[in-house]
Structures are given as C-alpha cells and as structure tokens.
Design an enzyme around this catalytic site. Structure first.
Site, mmCIF file in Angstrom:
data_model
loop_
_atom_site.group_PDB
_atom_site.id
_atom_site.type_symbol
_atom_site.label_atom_id
_atom_site.label_comp_id
_atom_site.label_asym_id
_atom_site.label_seq_id
_atom_site.Cartn_x
_atom_site.Cartn_y
_atom_site.Cartn_z
ATOM 1 N N SER A 268 -23.561 38.102 -35.794
ATOM 2 C CA SER A 268 -23.895 36.693 -35.670
ATOM 3 C C SER A 268 -25.295 36.438 -36.224
ATOM 4 O O SER A 268 -25.579 36.792 -37.359
ATOM 5 C CB SER A 268 -23.757 36.270 -34.196
ATOM 6 O OG SER A 268 -23.783 34.879 -34.062
ATOM 7 N N HIS A 409 -15.104 35.638 -32.555
ATOM 8 C CA HIS A 409 -16.481 35.959 -32.890
ATOM 9 C C HIS A 409 -16.985 37.030 -31.924
ATOM 10 O O HIS A 409 -17.327 36.738 -30.776
ATOM 11 C CB HIS A 409 -17.314 34.674 -32.777
ATOM 12 C CG HIS A 409 -18.729 34.801 -33.229
ATOM 13 N ND1 HIS A 409 -19.090 34.863 -34.544
ATOM 14 C CD2 HIS A 409 -19.892 34.860 -32.530
ATOM 15 C CE1 HIS A 409 -20.407 34.944 -34.656
ATOM 16 N NE2 HIS A 409 -20.915 34.950 -33.431
#
Length: 429
Positions: A268, A409
């Site tokens: 991320s 994610h």
C-alpha cells in the site's frame, strides 16, 4: 486484533474529516474502463532535449538523472543528504521462534548520538543457514511487536507515543496487539526458504499524520530557522524511504547479512515507499510493490480509482507540496509511474495487484511494468514479457514480475511465495 480494527475505523474517520474540511465529499471514483480519458504517457526513452535514448550508457548518464530529478522535485520531494554518522546498538538472541531463528533488535541512531532520535529494527535470521544471509526488508504499519507473537520483541516508544495521541487508543494494552499483523509477514515461510527478514515500524521514522513535519526525522535536517519542508522537499514517503536506506547502512556492517542480496518490499503506501527507496538507492537488489496504487505502481494518467487529487487531499503529508499542482491536472505531469519502475533498471522489480482492490487500479499497475520494459531492453533484459494482463493467480514476467491474485487489499502467503520464487530466480539460489 483490536488494533487492526481501530486502524480501519481511524482511517475512515480521517478521510471523513478531510472530506468535510475540503469539500471533497463530492469525489466519485471511476471504475469504468470506457470512461478513462485519452492520455499520452511521457516517453522514458526521450530525453528532455528530444534526443532518443538507445543504449544503457546514455540511459545511466543522461536520461535516468532527468527522470529521478522530476520525481524528486514534483512528486516525492528531495531527500536531504545524510549529514551525520549513524551509530547503532544490537541485542541478539541466538535461539528464538522455537529454535528456528536468531533474533536481532537493532537501535539505529541517525545522528550518531544515543540521546537523540532513534529507530528500532527487528531482524530474524534462519538458524542452520550459512552466512551471509539474503534478506527481505520492509516497513510495518503497527509496530515491530505486531509482526509475530514472539514475546521478546520490544515495543517501540514511538508506537506508544502515537497511541497516546488519541483517546480511542491511549488505553490500549500493547500486549493485546502483539502478533496482530502476523498474517502479512509469512515469517516461517521466509525462514524456511533460507532468507532473513528485517522490519521497522514506519512511525519510528515519521508518524503518519499531517503535523507539518514537526515530529519524526524531518526536523533533524532543517536549516537554521526552518520549521517545515519546502515545496520541493521530502514528505512522509520520502522520509520512510530514507529510513529503509538507513537499514541498508546497517546491513553493510553486519557480517551475518548479505548486503548484495537485499529485497525491499512494501504494501500500500509502504509499497509506494519501497519503489521510491529502490529508485533512489541502488543497493537494493530487488524492489517489490504490493498493491501500491496511486503514487506507487499505478499510472496516474488513467485516473482510475484513487486519483492524484484525492490522494493529496486525503494524505497531504505523503508527497511534496509541488505534487498538489497536478490535482485534477494529471495531463501536466512530466512523469508517470512507469518511469518510476524504469528507475530500477536493470535490477529486478516485482509488481503485485489484488483483483478486488480496484481503488489501486490493478491494470494501471500492470501497465507501468509493461511500459517500463523498453528501458530494461537497453540492458539486454526482458521486462514483463506480455502485452495483456495475466489471468488471476498466474504470475508472469522476467526481470519485471507481475501477478494479480484473487482477494482484497492485503499481503498474503500467496504474495510472499511469488516474492520468494522471484528472489530465488534472480539470486540464483
């Protein structure tokens, strides 16, 4: 697990606050490929004087410095030169994780003075493996003690300070968060494959909130009278990347660690960080981006999912202030993220996406690898090797690797297996 839940809630609250203050609540992310505007990517092989770069020598001496300067001044900010001689203190336990590992906990003193700022690094090395040992290095979000249940991992004083900043977290017992992020680190798998792992809590380097850079390492480099970073100076991503390079400084002094075979990995916002660290510091042998999205591996010009304007308004401290001039103005960008990937050449780089992580634009991440490949060809290397995105859970690539896995994610064991296989291949292990 309570820390993870709080982080998710905290991020939502933070985003809502920014939206309310900036009037940004009208943002609508585009997830429709047919609505992507026409765009023309800047050519990594076309120099600023319009000469075509056709060989590796001209790339290294002419074009690469141009691209790196643009990213420094327009996106991530200029990182100040190291003006101190760093010192460190090492605590070693030769028998941890049920006898499978050696644990080192290294306190880094960036100014050389133990009375000044410090950064804590956790290292696990596999036992029974000949040294020096190749390494994976990455920053973590929630403290070194969250990557494993190991009761011997120290809890960072900076982590404790950051918890006290909010009434929602000031009363959290640190022991309840021990091992809460272990699913993202695959430590047993890494050790079994003969690699070591090093990690640093990113809040030890710079806290992840907009405080005009009054905390963290930024003030160590302010000139007399300076109180915040200038428009073209480093933001938090730049500082976190700087911290990864300080870990490399230590590796060069530890005979147990193979400094020539270090893979830097991030997820991320920390995937954005690993890419910027690898672009600036060529000591990193492999660079890995996991779901890094906008400002990481994804092409900004696609405006798919998160955009430049959205990320800058949500997280104004991540990039340099100059990056704000490209909010809703991506066509004016002199670079795009395929050029960031190209700065790794000829070193191997791996880009990973997740199918349900549309916010990070998986296709845009793949395309960055594809359009960086011509730079690798200057060195006689094959890049990503395919023209279209692969099927789910089907890794592709050569010197540039890529996969899109099923799921959200996150960092999973599947991701780590691909990174380990990629390292094996390029380190001829």
């Amino acid at each position: 697990m309570r820390l993870i839940h709080w982080q998710k809630i905290g991020h939502i609250i933070l985003l809502l606050c920014y939206c309310a203050i900036s009037g940004f609540s009208q943002f609508q992310a585009n997830y429709d490929e047919s609505k992507i505007p026409d765009y023309k990517l800047p050519d990594p092989l076309l120099a600023e004087d319009n000469t075509k770069i056709t060989n590796s020598k001209d790339w290294i001496e002419k074009r690469r410095p141009e691209i790196q300067r643009l990213f420094q001044t327009q996106v991530y900010g200029i990182t100040p030169a190291m003006k101190y001689s760093m010192t460190f203190d090492v605590q070693t336990d030769q028998n941890t994780l049920d006898g499978k590992a050696i644990r080192k906990q290294v306190t880094l003193y960036p100014t050389g003075n133990p009375q000044d700022y410090h950064i804590e690094m956790l290292i696990y090395l596999p036992k029974g493996v000949s040294t020096p040992i190749p390494m994976f290095l990455g920053l973590n979000f929630s403290g070194n003690h969250t990557v494993h249940l190991d009761p011997g991992i120290k809890i960072s004083s900076h982590w404790k300070e950051n918890m006290k900043r909010s009434p929602k977290t000031e009363s959290i017992d640190p022991e309840t968060t021990r091992g809460s992020a272990s699913s993202r680190w695959a430590i047993d798998m890494i050790l079994k494959r003969g690699y070591g792992l090093a990690t640093i809590y990113y809040g030890d380097i710079d806290p992840d909130f907009d405080d005009q850079f009054q905390n963290g390492v930024h003030p160590l480099f302010y000139t007399q009278g300076q109180t915040k970073s200038k428009e073209d100076e480093w933001g938090s991503i730049g500082a976190w990347a700087w911290g990864l390079s300080r870990a490399m400084d230590y590796f060069e002094k530890d005979p147990d660690i193979d400094q020539r075979h270090v893979s830097v990995m991030g997820h991320s916002r920390l995937g954005k960080t690993s890419l910027w660290a690898g672009a600036q510091d060529q000591r990193f042998a492999i660079v890995i981006s996991n779901d890094s999205g906008c400002g990481g591996a994804a092409l900004s010009l696609r405006r798919f999912g998160e955009t430049v304007g959205r990320i800058n308004r949500s997280f104004p401290h991540w990039f340099c202030d100059n990056f704000n001039q490209y909010n809703e103005n991506e066509d004016a960008l002199p670079v795009d993220q395929h050029m960031l990937i190209s700065l790794m050449a000829p070193r191997p780089v791996y880009i990973a996406s997740a199918f349900e992580d549309r916010w990070a634009d998986p296709k845009g991440e793949f395309l960055s690898g594809k359009y960086a490949s011509p730079v690798y060809q200057l060195f006689g290397k094959r890049g990503i090797g395919v023209d279209t995105m692969p099927d789910l859970n089907t890794p592709v690539g050569h010197t540039i690797g890529y996969h899109i896995r099923s799921g959200k994610h996150d960092v999973t064991d599947y991701d780590w297996k691909q990174y380990l296989d990629f390292a094996d291949r390029h380190f001829q292990k």
